[in-house]
Design an enzyme around this catalytic site. Structure first.
Site, short mmCIF file in Angstrom:
data_model
loop_
_atom_site.label_atom_id
_atom_site.label_comp_id
_atom_site.label_asym_id
_atom_site.label_seq_id
_atom_site.Cartn_x
_atom_site.Cartn_y
_atom_site.Cartn_z
N ASP A 77 15.56 7.15 -23.92
CA ASP A 77 14.43 6.68 -24.31
C ASP A 77 13.20 6.38 -23.50
O ASP A 77 13.51 6.15 -22.38
CB ASP A 77 14.90 5.11 -24.79
N ASP B 6 17.57 1.85 -39.64
CA ASP B 6 17.66 0.94 -38.57
C ASP B 6 17.73 -0.52 -39.43
O ASP B 6 16.84 -0.75 -40.10
CB ASP B 6 16.50 0.68 -37.59
#
Length: 239
Positions: free
Chosen positions: A8, A129
């Site tokens: 990330d 998500d």
């Protein structure tokens, strides 16, 4: 089952978040390219990269780092964060990225996802998500009332072949993946399912493998040392 080690990116460095909260970002590795090379040496064939700044800015921010990994490793790269139009999809795919992940736009503009799938097929994945079963968007700052299974079925209907599912409440918490939600999702749609969020140890890898998922993303546990990438890959291959 494929193992996808995760990088990330925020401000050009490797970070991890807790439950997607940018305020919890902390550095986990100095150099993204060296981190990717180490993942390859451990046996990874794919890498999952997320441009966290891009997700907020709604356009690529850390793309140079992504292309460094494409150019200087043999890893197949899937990337998400800030991909909202065909120009950005093509920006990544024409420079060697293997798969782009469409997240918020799947909720907001499914017609665009359909257009991308028609043009690029399995090079397009959709990230779903969810918090308490409801889909969240815009870097998880925007909570919808759409059920995750409802969105998955609509994506399957327009030809999406791969879904990356994250239970936000588990992400970055090392608390184990949400096996019930993943099992239900895998049984509900024919898409390849990649599990994301909560993987903390080899037992979690075994549990996900036994669900017959296509893949599992491993992030924080690799950086803390709770999970060996090499061992995870070995376990993922044994039925």
């Amino acid at each position: 089952m494929l193992i996808f080690p995760a990088i990330d990116l925020k401000d050009g460095i490797c970070v991890r978040l807790k439950k997607g909260d940018y305020a919890t970002a902390h550095k986990v590795a100095e150099d993204p390219l060296q981190t990717a090379k180490a993942f390859q040496e451990a046996g990874a064939t794919w890498i999952h990269m997320v441009d966290l700044d891009g997700a907020k800015e709604k356009k690529p921010v850390n793309s140079d780092i992504v292309f460094d990994v494409v150019s200087h490793t043999d890893l197949k790269v899937e990337v998400g964060g800030g991909i909202r139009d065909m120009e950005t999809v093509e920006f990544y795919l024409k420079r060697g990225v293997s798969r782009v992940i469409l997240g918020s736009v799947a909720l907001k503009n499914p017609a665009f996802v359909e257009e991308a799938v028609k043009k690029y097929g399995d090079k397009i994945a959709v990230g779903i998500d969810a918090l308490h079963g409801k889909v969240a968007a815009e870097g998880w700052t925007d909570q919808s009332e759409m059920d995750y299974l409802e969105l998955a079925k609509s994506m399957e209907a327009i030809g999406v072949s791969c879904i990356i599912f994250t239970d936000i409440s588990r992400d970055g918490m090392l608390s184990g993946p949400n096996l019930d939600m993943l099992r239900t999702l895998n049984q509900t749609v024919s898409c390849n399912i990649i599990a994301s969020g909560g993987v903390s140890n080899l037992s979690d890898i075994e549990d996900l493998r036994d669900l017959h998922l296509y893949g599992a993303i491993c992030g924080k546990a690799l950086y803390t040392g709770d999970l060996s990438l090499y061992q995870a890959i070995v376990v993922s291959r044994h039925e």
